[in-house]
Design an enzyme around this catalytic site. Structure first.
Site, mmCIF file in Angstrom:
data_model
loop_
_atom_site.group_PDB
_atom_site.id
_atom_site.type_symbol
_atom_site.label_atom_id
_atom_site.label_comp_id
_atom_site.label_asym_id
_atom_site.label_seq_id
_atom_site.Cartn_x
_atom_site.Cartn_y
_atom_site.Cartn_z
ATOM 1 N N GLU A 75 0.736 -1.083 -0.031
ATOM 2 C CA GLU A 75 0.119 -0.051 0.055
ATOM 3 C C GLU A 75 0.854 1.120 0.058
ATOM 4 O O GLU A 75 2.086 1.296 0.559
ATOM 5 C CB GLU A 75 -1.052 -0.020 1.259
ATOM 6 C CG GLU A 75 -1.882 -1.132 1.462
ATOM 7 C CD GLU A 75 -2.816 -1.033 2.639
ATOM 8 O OE1 GLU A 75 -3.932 -0.372 2.352
ATOM 9 O OE2 GLU A 75 -2.387 -1.512 3.653
ATOM 10 N N HIS A 102 -6.500 -11.115 6.224
ATOM 11 C CA HIS A 102 -6.335 -10.750 4.406
ATOM 12 C C HIS A 102 -5.538 -11.778 3.895
ATOM 13 O O HIS A 102 -5.746 -12.702 2.864
ATOM 14 C CB HIS A 102 -6.415 -9.506 4.047
ATOM 15 C CG HIS A 102 -7.446 -8.608 4.791
ATOM 16 N ND1 HIS A 102 -8.654 -8.544 4.820
ATOM 17 C CD2 HIS A 102 -7.073 -6.973 5.014
ATOM 18 C CE1 HIS A 102 -9.020 -7.600 5.544
ATOM 19 N NE2 HIS A 102 -8.331 -6.563 5.573
HETATM 20 C C1 BG6 Z 1 -8.095 -3.112 6.014
HETATM 21 C C2 BG6 Z 1 -7.049 -2.696 6.885
HETATM 22 O O1 BG6 Z 1 -8.755 -4.310 6.434
HETATM 23 O O2 BG6 Z 1 -7.615 -3.316 4.654
HETATM 24 C C3 BG6 Z 1 -6.438 -1.304 6.091
HETATM 25 O O3 BG6 Z 1 -7.564 -2.222 8.079
HETATM 26 C C4 BG6 Z 1 -5.772 -1.940 4.960
HETATM 27 O O4 BG6 Z 1 -5.073 -1.183 7.028
HETATM 28 C C5 BG6 Z 1 -7.049 -2.230 4.136
HETATM 29 O O5 BG6 Z 1 -5.475 -0.568 4.279
HETATM 30 C C6 BG6 Z 1 -6.483 -2.835 2.875
HETATM 31 O O6 BG6 Z 1 -7.914 -2.962 2.010
HETATM 32 P P1 BG6 Z 1 -7.781 -2.516 0.322
HETATM 33 O O7 BG6 Z 1 -9.175 -3.337 -0.191
HETATM 34 O O8 BG6 Z 1 -7.795 -1.198 0.125
HETATM 35 O O9 BG6 Z 1 -6.865 -3.463 -0.335
#
Ligand code: BG6
Length: 481
Positions: free
Chosen positions: A215, A239
């Site tokens: 990210e 995740h």
């Molecule tokens: C969330 C986390 O569950 O998922 C965040 O708490 C993270 O820290 C996010 O940024 C990432 O999700 P995506 O859908 O943007 O990949």
């Protein structure tokens, strides 16, 4: 290609925490999009419930603002007005008795009843108890709970036990929004709807797997939450674990909630405990973009990056490492899974070097697609020279505009709740098994008191993470959008 929208049954959905960030950014805009897609019957009700003392109209105005901002609805969109008519609001005291009778009177017999707990986990028990105690929820009602589901095994068990006092496992929908992403579901389609990959999908042919969720955002604005979690609790336990499971699991006998979740659970249980040498933790640093400042604690030892080498002890994967990495403030936003196959055992082309290993890269976001690297003959006279080329497929190109227009994870997941389909939700034992594996890692960090390795904001992560791979004569794929 036209996407098929199958309307769901008439429902009453209560959103606890309806004035919060998640409701504004994801839940309400997601519901609006499903409404405009024709999936939500116009007789349905969406009832906001929170502490704020306001009436239906005030909540509608609040929802309209959020939907304009996050779903891009136009000021005078007639469908927005139609959608807002579905909305209502009941001020509620989660820890007291105020509002519950009013909520009960709004629920319609015969409709599907779902209760979305978009609140702090410390309120799950109070809300569950009152829903049951006031006779608002019945045996067919569903509850939806958000992550974080606990912060270790003991707290996850306690949460499961609290919810189990009032609801059966079939009524509990634990959200991991990664499972709602189209491309994450696609992992199962790629593996189990094609004959091409599965025969090679094992330690005999796969050298290693890399799972990257990088990210560019930092934690500014949510530092106080994040600093108590870190990358392992925030991303890995949930995740990343889900991605690992979908890549590593055996084919379920059917695409059915328990069949899929049984296979994922077997993967989690087969994870070997991690050695400290197999993990690297990092913390971003830099002028104007510094973890310690964002976290508001100059002495924080929480990691904003983690890389690890994971081994799965079963017949399929013995000897094939899975390298996982995730972090904030990296050089690009990208999530992908790369499967590197073994090199051909023997080359018949003496003068052209050894053929390189095939690589299958599944890009989850952005630019969703697949890329398979294969060896071919370099065109031209003068012998047989080999070159590796990508067979690149962008799902948006292959599927046309409909393919590019992928529903947000929350849209899919909320509709699944109404349909009563738990396949893309985590089962209680799955969440506990994931904590059972992560707990010792966190404990050893807490005891070790070692600081995470610093890495520059906008870089690819700490140097140490490169060494984790070099040690095994392997390299991370470049992080790029
Ligand atoms: C969330 C986390 O569950 O998922 C965040 O708490 C993270 O820290 C996010 O940024 C990432 O999700 P995506 O859908 O943007 O990949």
């Amino acid at each position: 290609m036209v996407s098929r929208v199958i309307p769901v049954d008439d429902f009453d959905l209560v959103i606890f925490g309806a004035t919060g960030d998640l409701a504004h950014r994801k839940i309400l805009p997601g519901l609006f999009r499903r409404f405009t897609a024709g999936q939500i019957p116009a007789s349905s009700q969406i009832i906001g419930a929170a502490r704020t003392d306001q009436d239906d109209d005030a909540f509608r105005a609040e929802a309209a603002k959020a939907i304009r901002e996050y779903a891009g609805a136009a000021e005078d969109d007639p469908q927005l007005a139609e959608f807002l008519a579905l909305l209502g609001y009941v001020p509620i005291d989660a820890k007291g008795e105020g509002g519950w009778q009013e909520l009960k009177s709004r629920m319609r017999p015969g409709a599907v009843h779902a209760f979305y707990f978009s609140v702090a986990p410390s309120l799950f028990g109070d809300i569950a108890e009152r829903l049951a105690g006031h006779g608002i929820a019945d045996d067919d009602s569903r509850i939806v709970v958000e992550k974080p589901f606990g912060r270790d095994l003991a707290s996850a068990r306690a949460l499961n036990a609290t919810l189990a006092q009032h609801f059966t496992e079939q009524q509990i929908y634990r959200i991991d929004h990664y499972l709602g992403k189209e491309t994450v579901q696609n992992l199962m389609a790629v593996r189990f709807a094609n004959v091409l990959f599965e025969p090679l999908w094992n330690a005999q042919y796969v050298d290693h797997v890399q799972i990257t969720v990088a990210e560019t955002v930092g934690v500014a604005g949510r530092g106080s939450y994040y600093d108590k979690s870190g990358a392992i609790r925030d991303m890995v336990q949930n995740h990343m674990m889900q991605l690992l499971c979908l890549i590593a699991m055996e084919p379920p006998y059917h695409f059915d909630p328990d069949a899929v979740r049984d296979e994922k659970l077997k993967v989690i249980r087969a994870l070997e405990p991690l050695e400290p040498a197999d993990i690297v933790r990092g913390q971003y640093q830099g002028e104007g973009s510094d973890y310690l400042t964002d976290a508001g604690d100059a002495d924080s030892r929480t990691e904003s990056y983690v890389a690890m080498k994971v081994r799965i002890s079963n017949w399929r994967w013995q000897g094939t490492p899975f390298y996982l990495r995730t972090g904030k403030k990296l050089r690009a936003r990208t999530s992908e899974i790369a499967i590197t196959f073994k090199e051909p055992p023997h080359s018949i082309f003496d003068d052209s070097g050894h053929p390189k290993a095939n690589e299958l890269v599944i890009r989850l976001q952005p630019n969703e697609g697949m890329n398979l690297k294969v060896m071919i003959k370099e065109p031209g006279p003068g012998g047989m020279r080999l070159v590796q080329v990508p067979l690149d497929m962008s799902f948006a190109d292959a599927l046309g505009p409909e393919g590019a227009d992928m529903p947000d994870a929350y849209e899919r997941l909320i509709m699944d709740v109404i349909r009563g389909n738990q396949t893309l939700f985590m089962r209680g034992d799955e969440v506990e098994a994931a904590w059972a594996w992560t707990d010792p890692i966190i404990k050893s960090w807490e005891e070790g008191k070692r600081r995470p390795e610093p890495y520059d904001s906008g870089s690819s992560g700490p140097e140490e993470a490169l060494r984790l791979m070099h040690r095994d004569n392997r390299r991370w794929r470049e992080i790029r959008a």
